[in-house]
Design a protein around this motif. Structure first.
Motif, PDB file in Angstrom:
ATOM      1  N   PHE A  51       0.817  -1.201   0.000  1.00 60.50           N
ATOM      2  CA  PHE A  51       0.000   0.000   0.000  1.00 60.50           C
ATOM      3  C   PHE A  51       0.853   1.255   0.000  1.00 60.50           C
ATOM      4  O   PHE A  51       0.480   2.269  -0.580  1.00 60.50           O
ATOM      5  N   ALA A  52       2.021   1.156   0.661  1.00 60.09           N
ATOM      6  CA  ALA A  52       2.934   2.298   0.675  1.00 60.09           C
ATOM      7  C   ALA A  52       3.391   2.633  -0.735  1.00 60.09           C
ATOM      8  O   ALA A  52       3.699   3.780  -1.047  1.00 60.09           O
ATOM      9  N   ALA A  53       3.426   1.597  -1.609  1.00 62.19           N
ATOM     10  CA  ALA A  53       3.830   1.831  -2.991  1.00 62.19           C
ATOM     11  C   ALA A  53       2.708   2.468  -3.804  1.00 62.19           C
ATOM     12  O   ALA A  53       2.920   2.932  -4.910  1.00 62.19           O
ATOM     13  N   LEU A  54       1.505   2.491  -3.253  1.00 65.01           N
ATOM     14  CA  LEU A  54       0.372   3.110  -3.943  1.00 65.01           C
ATOM     15  C   LEU A  54       0.142   4.525  -3.468  1.00 65.01           C
ATOM     16  O   LEU A  54      -0.407   5.351  -4.171  1.00 65.01           O
ATOM     17  N   SER A  55       0.535   4.790  -2.245  1.00 68.07           N
ATOM     18  CA  SER A  55       0.149   6.035  -1.614  1.00 68.07           C
ATOM     19  C   SER A  55       1.393   6.788  -1.174  1.00 68.07           C
ATOM     20  O   SER A  55       2.389   6.192  -0.784  1.00 68.07           O
ATOM     21  N   GLY A  56       1.327   8.123  -1.253  1.00 67.98           N
ATOM     22  CA  GLY A  56       2.471   8.918  -0.855  1.00 67.98           C
ATOM     23  C   GLY A  56       2.386   9.388   0.578  1.00 67.98           C
ATOM     24  O   GLY A  56       3.228  10.122   1.052  1.00 67.98           O
ATOM     25  N   SER A  57       1.331   8.951   1.268  1.00 68.26           N
ATOM     26  CA  SER A  57       1.110   9.489   2.603  1.00 68.26           C
ATOM     27  C   SER A  57       0.993   8.367   3.627  1.00 68.26           C
ATOM     28  O   SER A  57       0.398   7.325   3.353  1.00 68.26           O
TER      29      SER A  57
ATOM     30  N   LEU B 181       5.425   3.453   6.576  1.00 64.99           N
ATOM     31  CA  LEU B 181       6.220   3.192   5.373  1.00 64.99           C
ATOM     32  C   LEU B 181       5.736   3.999   4.176  1.00 64.99           C
ATOM     33  O   LEU B 181       6.472   4.159   3.202  1.00 64.99           O
ATOM     34  N   GLY B 182       4.499   4.495   4.233  1.00 65.51           N
ATOM     35  CA  GLY B 182       3.938   5.282   3.137  1.00 65.51           C
ATOM     36  C   GLY B 182       4.849   6.392   2.647  1.00 65.51           C
ATOM     37  O   GLY B 182       4.854   6.709   1.460  1.00 65.51           O
ATOM     38  N   ILE B 183       5.642   7.009   3.545  1.00 65.60           N
ATOM     39  CA  ILE B 183       6.496   8.119   3.096  1.00 65.60           C
ATOM     40  C   ILE B 183       7.909   7.655   2.749  1.00 65.60           C
ATOM     41  O   ILE B 183       8.700   8.444   2.247  1.00 65.60           O
ATOM     42  N   LEU B 184       8.248   6.389   3.015  1.00 64.07           N
ATOM     43  CA  LEU B 184       9.600   5.923   2.681  1.00 64.07           C
ATOM     44  C   LEU B 184       9.596   5.211   1.334  1.00 64.07           C
ATOM     45  O   LEU B 184      10.459   5.427   0.494  1.00 64.07           O
ATOM     46  N   ILE B 185       8.594   4.329   1.145  1.00 58.58           N
ATOM     47  CA  ILE B 185       8.492   3.604  -0.117  1.00 58.58           C
ATOM     48  C   ILE B 185       7.814   4.523  -1.141  1.00 58.58           C
ATOM     49  O   ILE B 185       6.763   5.073  -0.865  1.00 58.58           O
ATOM     50  N   PRO B 186       8.424   4.716  -2.314  1.00 55.46           N
ATOM     51  CA  PRO B 186       7.830   5.655  -3.283  1.00 55.46           C
ATOM     52  C   PRO B 186       6.463   5.195  -3.775  1.00 55.46           C
ATOM     53  O   PRO B 186       6.228   3.987  -3.803  1.00 55.46           O
ATOM     54  N   PRO B 187       5.612   6.129  -4.226  1.00 53.18           N
ATOM     55  CA  PRO B 187       5.779   7.589  -4.170  1.00 53.18           C
ATOM     56  C   PRO B 187       5.651   8.139  -2.744  1.00 53.18           C
ATOM     57  O   PRO B 187       5.059   7.481  -1.897  1.00 53.18           O
ATOM     58  N   SER B 188       6.207   9.316  -2.528  1.00 54.27           N
ATOM     59  CA  SER B 188       6.212   9.865  -1.180  1.00 54.27           C
ATOM     60  C   SER B 188       6.088  11.383  -1.213  1.00 54.27           C
ATOM     61  O   SER B 188       6.878  12.060  -1.870  1.00 54.27           O
ATOM     62  N   ILE B 189       5.096  11.913  -0.505  1.00 47.25           N
ATOM     63  CA  ILE B 189       4.901  13.367  -0.435  1.00 47.25           C
ATOM     64  C   ILE B 189       6.114  14.040   0.202  1.00 47.25           C
ATOM     65  O   ILE B 189       6.609  15.053  -0.277  1.00 47.25           O
TER      66      ILE B 189
HETATM   67 NA    NA Z   1       4.590   5.658  -0.635  1.00 50.74          NA
END
Ligand code: NA
Ligand code: NA
Lengths: 439, 312, 171
Positions: free
Chosen positions: A109-115, A151-159
Motif C-alpha cells: 500500500f505504501a507503494a500506492l500512496s504517498g502518505s 512506510l507510506g512516506i519511505l516507499i515511493p511515491p512519497s509526499i
Molecule cells: Na509511498
C-alpha cells in the motif's frame, strides 16, 4: 525571549493541554494560537483562519480521505474477511502470521500512496478487526499497523520525499529509488520483530483449529482472494500505467473498491453504503482536523523561529561527524514528536543538509535517515498522526495500548537507522545503479 | 544585526542558498538594509516555511508579513487584473520586460497593488518555457492531443485553444506525472524546470529566447502597514536595497535561462527554439482565448491589454 | 433542556450526512476527471478545485458530527486514572479548551468569509470559484461544533452523559 526557551515552553504546554483529554486537533490549535498571541500580538490572529484552511486546502490532501474510504469499503465487505481467511489457512503454522501478512500489505500500500496516515488507514481498517478476531492482543494488532503504515512516506511515491527534493534541490527520482531498499529493509525488520515477539510470548495466534488445514482447504479459498488482488493490481496499474497522479489514484481506487463491493458481494443497500461513508467521514474529518491544526502549530513554531534556531545551533557546532549525525538524529526525533513530517522537512532540511554534506554524508542517504526519523514521529505522541488514525479506527482500544504496541517498532526503526549508518550503500546503491553515480 | 534592531519577516517559497534568483533578491535586501545600519533586521523564511505561496498575499496586505517575493498572478483571485502579469506573449524577452516596467501598463498594475496596501520594493520578470516528454513543443500544433500542465490559468486557456488537454495538479506532482506518463508535457518557469529537475523526465526543452511566451511578474513586496511604520532613513534604506536587488535580478534572470539550458543539455535533453512565425501563431490563439476571456471578465481588461501590447 | 440537546444532535447528524455525501461526490468527481482526461483526452478544469474545496468543506461541516460521535481522538491517559469527580472537572476543562479554539476559528473564519464576499475574491484558476462559498464551511462547521460542545457540556452537567465516553461501571 530565546527561541530555544520558547520551544521548551511550547513543548511543555502542548503535553499539558493534551493530557487534559482535549481532542488533539483543538488542543494543538489552541496552544498554537495562544503562543502566537503572546509573542506576536493579537494582530497575528488575522491570518489564522486562512492558515488553518490552507493546511488541508490543497489537492494532494485528497488522497487521505480517498484511501480511508477505500479501506472502509473493503473492510465492510467479505473481501477483507476472505483475504484474511486465506492468509490464515496458508500461514497458520507461522507464529504471528497475520501480522506478517499485514506488514506486507502495508509495504504494498505504501507503494500506492504517498502518505503515511492514508496507508495506515487503508490497511488498519481491514487488518485490525481480523487480527483481533483471531485472538491477537489489541496492542500488537494496532501497534504493528501504526508502524507499518509509516512506510507510506519511505516507499515511493512519497509526499515528504518530494518536499525534501524541492527544499534541497535534490533529484526526486533519485530520492524515490533511495527509499526503496531501506523501505524493504524496514518491512523485514518489522516482520522479524513480530515473529520473534509472537514466538517469545508463545501466542496461540493462528487458526481456530488445532488440526490445521488440509491442502484442499487451502487451495479452495484462493478464488475468494481474487477480488482483493484485482483491486491492488487495478490501483497499481492506474498509478504506474500513466493514467492518474498519486492523489487521483486514491479516488479511482476508492471507487473501484466500492464498485467491487457492490457488484461481487451484492452489497447494494443504502444502509450499508451509509455505514461505509459515515465511517470514512468520521476518520477523515478527525485526521484532517489534526493536520489543519498542526499547520497552525507549525506556523507558530516557524514564526517564532524555534525550529530554525535549534537547527542553526546544531549547524554551528564543531564536532566529530558521527557525533553530529547523532545529534541531528536526536533533534529530528524530538521535532518529530511535535511536528508532522512535511513541516519538519521545510524548516530543517535546508539548514541541516549543507552541514551534513560538508561532513561527507550523501544527501540521498540523509533523506532516507530523515524520513525514518519522521516515521518514528508519526507513532510517537503528542503529534503522532498514525496513532490517531488507528485510534479512530478502533475506538475501543485506548491510546496508551496502541502506543505500547507501536514502541518496539520504534526500536526497529532506530536499528534501521543504525544499519543505514553502517551500510550507507543500502540507500545509495539502487539510485546509483539506475541513474548513474553521483547526484 | 544588533540586539535592539526591529525584526521584519520576509517570506518566499523557493529554496534558500541555492542561487535561486528570488531568494537572492530577498537576501540582498536583507544584507543591504543590515549594512545601512538603520536598526532593522530582516529575517528570511525561505521555502514556504511560514506561509503557503498563495497565502502570502493576504498576509502582506494585513501586515502580518512584512516582505515577500511574490508571483503577482497568485493574487489574481483577489485582483483579476493581475492575470495580465502572466499572460501569454505579452512579454517577448527580458529587455522587453524592462521597457514594460516603465510603461502605463505597469503603472496601472502598481496602482492596484498600492491600493491593496502593498508597496513594490523591486521589479522582476522571470521567463519560462515548454518541455515535452517525447516531442518538442514549439508551435501550437505540437500540443494538439497532448496532455499538458500549464503554469497559470491564461496559459491553460491558450493550450486548450491549441487542442491540448489540461491536467491541473500541484507543481509538486509534475515530476511523477511526467514519469508515469500522465503528462506529455509541461509549461512552467525556468526556475521550476531546474528545481524540480524535470530534465530527468523530458526529452525536449523549448527555453525562452528572442520569442518567449511565458513571462511572469514576481516583484519584491512590502506591506504598506510596515512601510508606514518605518522612519524616513529606514524607508530610504529599503528603496536603495530594492534598487540593488532589481539591478541584480535583471542580469540574473537571463542567467537563469542559461543555467536551465545547460542543465538540460547536460542531461541529454534536446533544445528547441521558437521562431517568429510560431510565436505569432501562438499569439493568434491567445488572442481568441486568454486575451478574449480576460477582456470579457475583467474590469478595464481590454484597455490594460492594449496598454501592454503598445509597448514596443 | 432535552429539546435543546436533541435539536443540536439532530443538526450535527445532518452535518454528518452532508459531509458523507460530499465524500461520495468527491470520489465520483475524481474518477470522472481521470476518465475524461485519459479516455476522452479532454481537459479537466474544474474537478481539481471542486474536490479540494468540497473535501475541506466536508471536514469542517463533518466536525460537529464527529464531536458528537466522540470521534476526535484525545489522549485520555490522565482522565482514566483519576477519580470520578476530578474526571468530571477535567472534562469541563477540556470542553472549555475545545470550545475556545472552535469559537476563535469560527469567528476568524466568519471574518474571512465576509471579506471574501465583500471583496469578491475568486480562486486564481480557470474555474473561478467565488471563494466565500468554500470559506463559509469554516465558520459554519466550527460554529456548529461550538453548539455541539454546549450540548455536550449540558448533558455532562446534568448527568445525562459520563465524562470521556466512560461506561457507568468505570465510574
Ligand atoms: Na509511498
Ligand atoms: Na510524533
Amino acid at each position: 525571549m530565546d527561541p530555544l526557551l520558547i520551544g521548551a515552553l511550547i513543548g511543555l504546554t502542548t503535553v499539558f493541554i493534551l493530557s487534559l483529554g482535549v481532542p488533539v486537533a483543538f488542543g494543538l490549535g489552541l496552544v498554537a494560537i495562544g503562543y502566537l498571541v503572546w509573542f506576536d500580538g493579537w494582530f497575528s490572529l488575522s491570518v489564522i483562519a486562512e492558515t488553518f484552511y490552507a493546511g488541508i486546502g490543497h489537492f494532494s490532501m485528497v488522497s487521505i480521505p480517498m484511501f480511508i474510504l477505500m479501506g472502509a469499503a473493503v473492510a465492510s465487505s467479505p473481501a477483507g474477511k476472505d483475504l484474511y481467511e486465506a492468509l490464515d489457512r496458508w500461514l497458520y503454522r507461522v507464529p504471528g502470521g497475520l501480522i506478517i501478512s499485514n506488514l506486507g500489505a502495508c509495504g504494498i500500500f505504501a507503494a500506492l500512496s504517498g502518505s503515511s496516515p492514508a496507508t495506515c488507514a487503508a490497511i488498519g481498517k481491514m487488518g485490525i478487526p481480523e487480527m483481533r478476531k483471531r485472538g491477537y492482543p489489541a496492542s500488537l494488532a494496532t501497534g504493528s499497523i501504526a508502524a507499518g503504515g509509516t512506510l507510506g512516506i519511505l516507499i515511493p511515491p512519497s509526499i515528504t520525499m518530494i518536499v525534501y527534493g524541492i527544499a534541497t534541490e535534490t533529484s526526486i527520482g533519485r530520492l524515490f529509488f533511495a527509499g526503496l531498499v531501506p523501505g524493504a529493509m524496514l518491512v523485514a525488520l518489522f516482520m522479524a520483530w513480530s515473529l520473534f515477539d509472537a514466538w517469545r510470548k508463545g501466542y496461540k495466534l493462528t487458526g481456530q483449529s488445532n488440526t490445521g488445514f488440509t491442502l484442499w482447504q487451502r487451495v479452495q479459498i484462493l478464488p475468494k482472494v481474487l477480488p482483493f488482488l484485482a483491486i491492488i493490481v487495478g490501483v497499481l496499474y492506474v498509478l504506474y500505467g500513466g493514467i492518474a497522479t498519486p492523489s487521483e489514484t486514491a479516488g479511482v481506487g476508492a471507487l473501484l473498491c466500492i464498485i467491487l463491493v457492490v457488484l461481487i458481494y451484492r452489497m447494494w443497500s443504502a444502509g450499508r453504503l451509509w455505514t461505509v461513508l459515515s465511517d470514512a467521514t468520521r476518520e477523515s474529518v478527525m485526521i484532517l482536523m489534526i493536520i489543519a491544526a498542526s499547520e497552525l502549530f507549525s506556523y507558530t513554531l516557524s514564526s517564532l523561529f524555534v525550529t530554525q534556531s535549534i537547527a542553526q545551533s546544531i549547524a554551528e557546532m564543531e564536532v566529530n561527524r558521527w557525533v553530529l549525525m547523532g545529534m541531528i538524529n536526536l533533534f529530528l526525533l524530538v521535532t518529530g514528536f511535535f511536528l508532522p513530517p512535511v513541516a519538519v522537512i521545510l524548516m530543517t532540511a535546508p539548514i541541516l543538509l549543507p552541514i551534513v554534506m560538508d561532513a561527507g554524508f550523501d544527501p540521498y542517504w540523509f533523506a532516507v535517515v530523515l524520513t525514518i526519523n519522521m516515521e518514528i514521529g508519526l507513532i510517537t505522541p503528542p503529534v503522532g498522526l498514525n496513532l490517531y488514525v488507528i485510534n479512530g479506527i478502533t475506538p475501543d482500544v485506548r491510546l496508551p495500548t496502541i502506543l505500547w504496541g507501536a514502541l518496539p517498532y520504534v526500536g526497529c526503526m532506530v536499528l534501521g537507522i543504525i544499519i543505514l549508518c553502517v551500510f550507507p550503500g543500502l540507500a545509495t546503491w539502487l539510485p546509483d545503479l539506475l541513474m548513474g553515480p553521483g547526484g | 544585526a544588533d540586539a535592539s534592531a526591529r525584526t521584519l519577516k520576509a517570506s518566499h517559497q523557493w529554496p534558500s542558498g541555492k542561487g535561486d534568483l528570488r531568494d537572492e533578491m530577498v537576501q540582498i535586501i536583507a544584507r543591504e538594509v543590515a549594512a545601512a545600519d538603520v536598526g532593522i533586521d530582516v529575517r528570511v523564511y525561505p521555502g514556504a516555511q511560514l506561509f503557503k505561496p498563495r497565502e502570502q498575499w493576504n498576509a502582506i496586505v494585513k501586515g502580518v508579513l512584512d516582505i515577500t517575493a511574490f508571483p503577482l498572478d497568485y493574487a489574481s483571485g483577489q485582483h483579476p487584473q493581475f492575470s495580465a502579469t502572466l499572460m501569454p506573449g505579452l512579454v517577448k524577452n527580458h529587455d522587453h520586460a524592462m521597457r514594460l516596467n516603465d510603461s502605463p501598463f505597469m503603472d496601472d498594475i502598481k496602482a492596484i497593488i498600492n491600493e491593496a496596501g502593498v508597496v513594490v520594493l523591486a521589479d522582476t520578470w522571470l521567463a519560462g518555457g515548454f518541455a515535452g516528454k517525447t516531442d518538442c513543443i514549439v508551435a501550437p500544433e505540437d500540443v494538439a492531443g497532448q496532455t499538458m500542465r500549464a503554469a497559470g490559468p491564461a496559459f491553460e486557456e491558450m493550450l486548450v485553444g491549441a487542442g491540448a488537454s489540461i491536467a491541473s495538479m500541484p507543481s509538486s506532482e509534475i515530476y511523477t506525472a511526467l514519469q508515469t506518463g500522465v503528462l506529455d508535457g509541461a509549461n512552467t518557469s525556468s526556475g521550476s524546470f531546474l528545481s524540480y529537475r524535470l530534465y530527468e523526465q523530458v526529452s525536449c526543452l523549448t527555453p525562452p529566447g528572442d520569442y518567449a511566451l511565458w513571462f511572469m511578474y514576481e516583484p519584491i513586496l512590502m506591506s504598506q502597514r510596515t512601510w508606514d511604520s518605518l522612519t524616513e532613513d529606514q524607508q530610504a534604506a529599503f528603496m536603495a536595497a530594492g534598487e540593488k536587488a532589481e539591478a541584480y535580478a535583471h542580469e540574473a534572470a537571463k542567467a537563469v535561462d542559461g543555467k536551465m539550458v545547460a542543465a538540460f543539455e547536460d542531461a541529454g535533453v534536446e533544445i528547441a527554439t521558437m521562431d517568429e512565425a510560431q510565436f505569432r501563431a501562438w499569439l493568434a490563439i491567445a488572442d481568441t482565448t486568454a486575451y478574449a476571456g480576460f477582456a470579457d471578465t475583467v474590469d478595464g481588461g481590454r484597455a490594460l491589454l492594449d496598454k501592454a501590447l503598445a509597448v514596443d | 433542556m432535552d429539546t435543546f440537546i436533541l435539536a443540536v444532535r439532530t443538526l450535527s447528524r445532518l452535518c454528518g450526512v452532508t459531509a458523507a455525501a460530499m465524500m461520495g461526490a468527491s470520489v465520483l468527481v475524481v474518477t470522472h476527471m481521470v476518465v475524461v482526461r485519459y479516455f476522452l483526452n479532454e481537459s479537466t478544469v474544474w474537478q481539481t478545485d471542486f474536490v479540494t474545496y468540497v473535501l475541506v468543506a466536508a471536514t469542517f461541516i463533518g466536525c460537529p458530527y464527529v464531536l458528537m460521535q466522540r470521534g476526535h481522538v484525545n489522549v485520555d491517559l490522565v482522565p482514566l486514572v483519576l477519580p470520578h469527580r476530578a474526571r468530571l472537572g477535567l472534562a469541563f476543562l477540556a470542553a472549555a479548551v475545545g470550545l475556545l479554539f472552535c469559537g476563535v476559528l469560527a469567528w476568524k473564519g466568519l471574518d474571512l468569509t465576509l471579506e471574501a464576499y465583500r471583496e469578491g475574491w475568486q480562486s486564481a484558476s480557470v474555474w473561478k470559484v467565488d471563494m466565500w462559498l468554500p470559506y463559509a464551511a469554516l465558520p459554519l462547521g466550527l460554529g456548529l461544533t461550538c453548539l455541539q460542545y454546549l450540548a455536550d457540556v449540558l448533558a455532562l452537567a446534568t448527568g445525562r452523559d459520563l465524562p470521556f465516553n466512560m461506561r457507568p461501571d468505570e465510574r
